[in-house]
Design an enzyme around this catalytic site. Structure first.
Site, mmCIF file in Angstrom:
data_model
loop_
_atom_site.group_PDB
_atom_site.id
_atom_site.type_symbol
_atom_site.label_atom_id
_atom_site.label_comp_id
_atom_site.label_asym_id
_atom_site.label_seq_id
_atom_site.Cartn_x
_atom_site.Cartn_y
_atom_site.Cartn_z
ATOM 1 N N GLY A 101 -50.408 -6.854 38.866
ATOM 2 C CA GLY A 101 -49.389 -7.033 39.881
ATOM 3 C C GLY A 101 -49.392 -5.826 40.794
ATOM 4 O O GLY A 101 -49.837 -5.865 41.944
ATOM 5 N N ARG A 102 -48.961 -4.702 40.229
ATOM 6 C CA ARG A 102 -48.837 -3.462 40.991
ATOM 7 C C ARG A 102 -50.138 -3.072 41.697
ATOM 8 O O ARG A 102 -50.138 -2.697 42.859
ATOM 9 C CB ARG A 102 -48.448 -2.346 40.022
ATOM 10 C CG ARG A 102 -48.160 -1.005 40.677
ATOM 11 C CD ARG A 102 -48.051 0.096 39.624
ATOM 12 N NE ARG A 102 -47.319 -0.314 38.455
ATOM 13 C CZ ARG A 102 -46.024 -0.108 38.267
ATOM 14 N NH1 ARG A 102 -45.326 0.533 39.150
ATOM 15 N NH2 ARG A 102 -45.442 -0.528 37.158
ATOM 16 N N GLU A 119 -53.989 -9.716 34.657
ATOM 17 C CA GLU A 119 -52.746 -10.075 35.369
ATOM 18 C C GLU A 119 -52.205 -8.878 36.139
ATOM 19 O O GLU A 119 -51.101 -8.421 35.870
ATOM 20 C CB GLU A 119 -51.673 -10.529 34.374
ATOM 21 C CG GLU A 119 -52.054 -11.700 33.510
ATOM 22 C CD GLU A 119 -51.158 -11.849 32.289
ATOM 23 O OE1 GLU A 119 -51.217 -12.919 31.647
ATOM 24 O OE2 GLU A 119 -50.407 -10.910 31.962
ATOM 25 N N CYS A 137 -22.144 3.360 46.358
ATOM 26 C CA CYS A 137 -21.304 4.293 45.603
ATOM 27 C C CYS A 137 -21.911 4.448 44.226
ATOM 28 O O CYS A 137 -21.372 3.954 43.223
ATOM 29 C CB CYS A 137 -19.889 3.765 45.504
ATOM 30 S SG CYS A 137 -19.164 3.567 47.112
ATOM 31 N N GLU A 138 -23.034 5.107 44.204
ATOM 32 C CA GLU A 138 -23.852 5.186 42.992
ATOM 33 C C GLU A 138 -24.778 6.360 43.270
ATOM 34 O O GLU A 138 -25.612 6.291 44.174
ATOM 35 C CB GLU A 138 -24.614 3.860 42.884
ATOM 36 C CG GLU A 138 -25.492 3.679 41.698
ATOM 37 C CD GLU A 138 -24.748 3.775 40.389
ATOM 38 O OE1 GLU A 138 -25.098 4.725 39.654
ATOM 39 O OE2 GLU A 138 -23.849 2.974 40.103
HETATM 40 C C1 LIG Z 1 -45.328 -7.241 34.472
HETATM 41 C C2 LIG Z 1 -46.426 -8.024 33.875
HETATM 42 C C3 LIG Z 1 -47.705 -7.993 34.448
HETATM 43 C C4 LIG Z 1 -48.048 -7.144 35.640
HETATM 44 O O1 LIG Z 1 -47.899 -5.794 35.421
HETATM 45 P P1 LIG Z 1 -48.392 -4.738 36.528
HETATM 46 O O2 LIG Z 1 -47.998 -3.443 35.920
HETATM 47 O O3 LIG Z 1 -47.647 -5.051 37.770
HETATM 48 O O4 LIG Z 1 -49.853 -4.906 36.683
HETATM 49 C C5 LIG Z 1 -48.687 -8.769 33.873
HETATM 50 N N1 LIG Z 1 -48.444 -9.547 32.792
HETATM 51 C C6 LIG Z 1 -47.233 -9.608 32.221
HETATM 52 C C7 LIG Z 1 -47.032 -10.486 31.041
HETATM 53 C C8 LIG Z 1 -46.176 -8.853 32.735
HETATM 54 O O5 LIG Z 1 -44.976 -8.914 32.156
#
Ligand SMILES: *Cc1c(COP(=O)(O)O)cnc(C)c1O
Length: 418
Positions: free
Chosen positions: A273-274, A271, A339-340
């Site tokens: 993402g990044r 999974e 403002c932070e």
């Molecule tokens: C955030 C998350 C991801 C993705 O994480 P990355 O660091 O973006 O690869 C995958 N699975 C779950 C359950 C997450 O919470």
């Protein structure tokens, strides 16, 4: 090494034209880069019978980006109703969606399981009884407990709110089997932004060992193991990239050995993402002010509502000043307008001397950038653009406006007299 030379070469010569047309600030993503990373991932794991990436929607929840993922044959990792809806709108079938929430509500379950279906990844044993309909295929998120992660964002698993504990995991599968489940998967996620690939190899080894134990104790077989996300990207220059090839080769060997011993291979799910989109996005913003007090401040037309990571994680995002490469430098803080005092994109950074009107390219905003945006201090999130493979640019989300900000102030009067 932040964004690729290839993206720079295609983007920087046209960035002023794009900015003149769309107005800054904006995030702009690179279709070619995203597709090339997707292909790299699939090729790396092609030695495993079944490998599938489920893109973590929270990293960049934009329909056009999700459509790219779907087109590459990827599924989606979702943790909320909105993410489920976006994935389904992108054409995801139940097999394409893994729903991994924690602190899951009945409403989440109705949307996930009942309204359309998905692979349900349960985060706690108590959910076995509260899920409205237990699906055929059940997966648990495993939290191994005492095992050092050395990873700041997630922390040590014993302190993490996620998953089923080591002591509970066998009983959990026994219970869902008794309740009628016939298909099984096992999930864990132990890292975030991890550049040391051996860590992921160890995670695979741990899960393969665990399914062997559970299979024997409960007399079931596993369709898949899911190692979650957490593959890192180098945000700072001169940091080596994650060695994807070695990681995939070592993991493939573990799968081959497993098949030799047990006569079958589970599928490998991931999974990311990044890793998929992070390096393929930048935030383009113009300098609008300079201020010299105890430090020199460069004020730009974006704020942390467009990118929270520097403010909340003290994260480094590389910045280029377009057209000023190899010019004289100075040390500055690059700031937004909130403002932070943590509304800063860079702190005491050596950058080319910036004048009002200069274009700053804040890099690696393709994951957890716009997605973490917020409205504090009346700040509005910027628009999103996609640089497409044919060289054209498409608006894929407009900027927020004052009407959006005020929208929740329009409601039916509701006063309770007590
Ligand atoms: C955030 C998350 C991801 C993705 O994480 P990355 O660091 O973006 O690869 C995958 N699975 C779950 C359950 C997450 O919470």
């Amino acid at each position: 090494m932040p964004i690729s030379q290839s993206y720079k070469k295609r983007l920087y010569p046209v960035i002023q034209t794009i900015a003149d047309h769309y107005q800054t600030p904006f995030h702009i993503y690179d279709e070619a880069g995203i597709r090339s990373t997707g292909q790299k991932l699939q090729e790396a794991f092609s030695g495993i019978d079944c490998f599938k990436e489920f893109y973590a929607v929270k990293a960049l929840p934009n329909p056009k980006i999700l459509a790219l993922m779907k087109d590459m044959g990827f599924g989606f990792d979702c943790s909320s109703i909105a993410e489920l809806r976006l994935s389904r709108q992108a054409g995801a079938t139940p097999d394409d969606i893994i729903f991994t929430s924690n602190n899951t509500s009945g409403l989440d379950f109705s949307e996930a399981a009942l309204a359309g279906g998905c692979i349900l990844n349960l985060d706690d044993i108590n959910l076995i009884d509260s899920v409205p309909v237990l699906p055929d295929l059940v997966c648990f998120r495993y939290n191994p407990g005492a095992r050092r992660t050395g990873n700041e964002i997630i922390g040590t698993p014993t302190e993490a709110k996620y998953g089923v504990s080591h002591d509970q995991i066998v009983a959990a599968y026994r219970r869902v089997k008794d309740k009628g489940a016939t298909r099984f998967g096992l999930h864990t996620m132990l890292a975030s932004n991890e550049l040391n690939y051996t860590y992921m190899v160890q995670t695979v080894q741990m899960l393969l060992d665990l399914i062997t134990v559970i299979s024997k104790e409960v007399d079931i077989t596993f369709e898949f193991i899911n190692i979650g996300g957490g593959l890192g990207i180098p945000y700072t220059p001169n940091t080596p990239e994650l060695d994807l090839t070695s990681m995939a080769n070592e993991i493939t060997t573990l799968f081959t050995d497993f098949a030799d011993s047990y006569g079958y291979q589970p599928a490998l799910y991931m999974e990311s993402g990044r890793y998929m989109t992070g390096p393929h996005g930048v935030l383009a913003s113009r300098a609008i002010n300079r201020k010299e007090i105890y430090r020199t401040y460069v004020g730009i037309d974006a704020s942390m509502s467009a990118l929270m990571r520097p403010g909340i994680y003290n994260a480094y995002h590389h910045i280029d000043v377009v057209g000023k490469e190899n010019t004289a430098t100075e040390i500055v803080d690059v700031v937004g307008s909130l403002c932070e005092n943590n509304d800063k994109f860079a702190v005491q950074r050596e950058l080319p001397v910036i004048s009002t009107g200069d274009m700053l390219i804040i890099q690696d905003t393709g994951a957890h950038g716009i997605a973490m945006g917020f409205n504090y201090n009346g700040s509005l999130r910027p628009k999103e653009l996609l640089l497409k493979i044919d060289g054209s640019v498409e608006l894929i989300r407009r900027e927020e406006n004052i009407e959006d900000y005020m929208a929740t102030l329009s409601f039916e009067e509701d006063t309770l007299s007590l």
